[in-house]
Write an enzyme that holds these catalytic residues in place. Structure first.
Site, short mmCIF file in Angstrom:
data_model
loop_
_atom_site.label_atom_id
_atom_site.label_comp_id
_atom_site.label_asym_id
_atom_site.label_seq_id
_atom_site.Cartn_x
_atom_site.Cartn_y
_atom_site.Cartn_z
N SER A 1 42.57 41.20 37.95
CA SER A 1 42.37 41.92 36.69
C SER A 1 42.34 43.43 36.81
O SER A 1 42.50 44.13 35.83
CB SER A 1 41.07 41.44 36.02
OG SER A 1 39.96 41.65 36.87
N LYS B 1 42.95 45.94 30.81
CA LYS B 1 42.25 46.40 29.62
C LYS B 1 43.15 47.17 28.64
O LYS B 1 42.85 47.26 27.44
CB LYS B 1 41.07 47.28 30.02
CG LYS B 1 39.87 46.50 30.58
CD LYS B 1 39.17 45.72 29.49
CE LYS B 1 37.84 45.18 29.97
NZ LYS B 1 37.10 44.48 28.87
#
Length: 505
Positions: free
Chosen positions: A306, A53
């Site tokens: 992720s 992110k």
């Protein structure tokens, strides 16, 4: 949709490496051998905030006009986006306010505060936090930093695709997790426009499949509820721009269940010693499912890990479910005679297989119903073989390996059958925070007789309760009350595990 030139320009110009790092692409040796393909993991858990992110958040905030930067930014997030915004703000000298649900684990709240951001705890869900963040933006003039549906956020995430091509230009397929779609849109858009021969496949939890729902409707739709297990991809509605790009560039979409995600977390740990968060392992779960379903062999495959911002206590739940998800454990309900020596006789039918769980409680009848787990060596075929062998030996048996009520609740509740009752059984989910169970029971009220109850904390951001009520099947007022509680719930009265172990015979 924005042009290909716009996308490629924004990805190539994204200033991500002022805040992020190029993450390694590592071969998973054991899994590669097991699947007959070269399986590689893109280690986004190695970023400064332990998730991808930071790429999108920094790219978006770096492009703020001076007057916008001076007013500050606001974001809503339960974890990874919050940390990306907070670190980006610290690096750029910008004031950041992050709205997080009150259910957010303290470790995540502390991480955001540790980067200097102001944390506002508001609401029980992301949607409530997002509405508050939008309100603060309007009230104070902050710039709202979207978690996924923004061209520059997508471009920042797209740099992962560029790194993948630089690290292995001979990839056959790339698997990416899908929540709001920013990562999938960026990676797929970059790869399909530079090397269209590489297949890009999106993966999402089956109980938070907002992309699949949007594809079926041909436009973004809002799911009524989503499971919070893989919270990093637990999004009710995919973004408008991200949907357009995912629809245009993804070659396929796979959905996976929680057990498959848990098994993928275990695979990652065993191969590269990384502890992925549930959302971080979604792509690998999809890769494994896709390979098996399509007979893929001899290819070069990559998946994006992720993030790794996992609550430690959640690992207990993951460990329990991983074996079933990997088809290395099967769960059965078996009826045996209630007499001395019957346990041993039954175990001999298993022919030396390892027993992983054995639950029993006498209930005064001439039969005993046991909950038994058995270790598998040959996967699903062996699971069926065991059930057939047990039945052939004269023992009534049911396979509970796919029964979520059995795995979440019943295995902890083996205690015999009650007298005849007219019961309805429900499974509820509620936000987990101090006093949550008390609040749940208070809202439930005291008007209806509760005949069975099970709750166990797994350290997640939500709790799950199994609750039976007497005489409510035709009670319209009860059903209105349950609907008004505002918690996701399911009627599980017909669960085979409940009928076998806990409901009146």
């Amino acid at each position: 949709m924005r042009t290909v030139a716009d996308l490629l320009r924004d990805v190539l110009r994204a200033p991500v490496y002022e805040a992020a790092v190029v993450t390694p692409l590592e071969v998973m040796e054991s899994l590669s051998e097991r699947l007959g393909n070269t399986v590689q993991v893109k280690r986004e858990d190695r970023q400064p905030v332990h998730s991808f992110k930071i790429r999108g958040a920094y790219t978006r905030m770096r492009a703020l006009a001076p007057e916008e930067a001076a007013r500050g930014v606001v974001a809503a997030s339960a974890g990874n986006h919050a940390q990306g915004v907070a670190l980006s703000a610290a690096l750029l000298g910008i004031q950041a306010v992050v709205v997080m649900p009150v259910t957010t684990a303290p470790i995540k709240v502390d991480a955001v505060r540790g980067h200097g951001a102001t944390v506002v705890l508001f609401g029980d869900t992301f949607d409530e936090a997002k509405a508050e963040a939008r309100g603060l933006a309007e009230e104070h003039g902050y710039t709202y930093i979207a978690p996924f549906d923004d061209p520059l956020v997508i471009a920042g995430q797209g740099t992962i695709g560029l790194e993948l091509l630089q690290q292995d230009a001979h990839l056959d397929r790339v698997f990416v997790p899908v929540g709001g779609g920013g990562l999938a849109a960026g990676v797929a858009g970059l790869i399909k426009n530079l090397m269209p021969g590489i297949k890009v496949i999106g993966v999402e939890p089956e109980d938070a499949a907002c992309l699949s729902a949007a594809l079926a409707a041909q436009h973004p739709v809002e799911l009524p509820e989503v499971s919070r297990f893989a919270e990093g991809v637990a999004v009710k509605r995919i973004g408008d721009l991200t949907f357009e790009m995912c629809h245009a560039y993804l070659d396929d979409v796979v959905t996976v269940d929680s057990d498959e995600i848990c098994a993928a977390i275990k695979d990652i740990f065993e191969d590269v010693r990384a502890v992925a968060e549930p959302a971080g392992a979604v792509a690998l779960a999809g890769l494994k499912k896709y390979v098996e379903a399509n007979g893929v062999h001899g290819e070069r495959l990559a998946h994006v890990l992720s993030g790794s911002n996992v609550n430690f206590h959640t690992l207990r739940y993951i460990s329990e479910r991983a074996e079933v998800g990997e088809h290395r454990e099967a769960l059965y309900g078996v009826t045996i005679p209630e007499r001395a020596g019957s346990f041993l006789e039954f175990l001999r039918v298993l022919k030396g297989r390892a027993v992983t769980e054995f639950n029993y409680r006498v209930d005064g009848s001439d039969e005993a119903r046991i909950f038994v787990g058995v270790q598998l060596v040959r996967g699903l075929a062996e699971r069926t073989e065991i059930a057939e062998g047990v039945a052939a030996a004269g023992y009534p048996v049911i396979d509970l390996s796919d029964d979520d009520t059995a795995k979440t609740h019943v295995r902890y509740m083996i205690g015999g059958h009650p007298p005849e009752l007219r019961e309805q059984v429900y499974s509820f989910e509620f936000p987990e925070h101090p006093g949550a169970l008390t609040r749940f029971l208070t809202q439930l009220g005291t008007r209806w007789n509760i005949t069975m109850f099970h709750y166990r904390s797994h350290g997640a951001d939500y709790g799950r309760v199994l609750c039976a009520f007497e005489g409510v099947s035709d009670d319209a007022d009860f059903h209105r009350h349950v609907e008004a509680l505002g918690y996701p719930f399911r009627d599980v009265t017909t669960s085979p595990a409940l009928s076998y172990f806990l409901l009146p015979r």
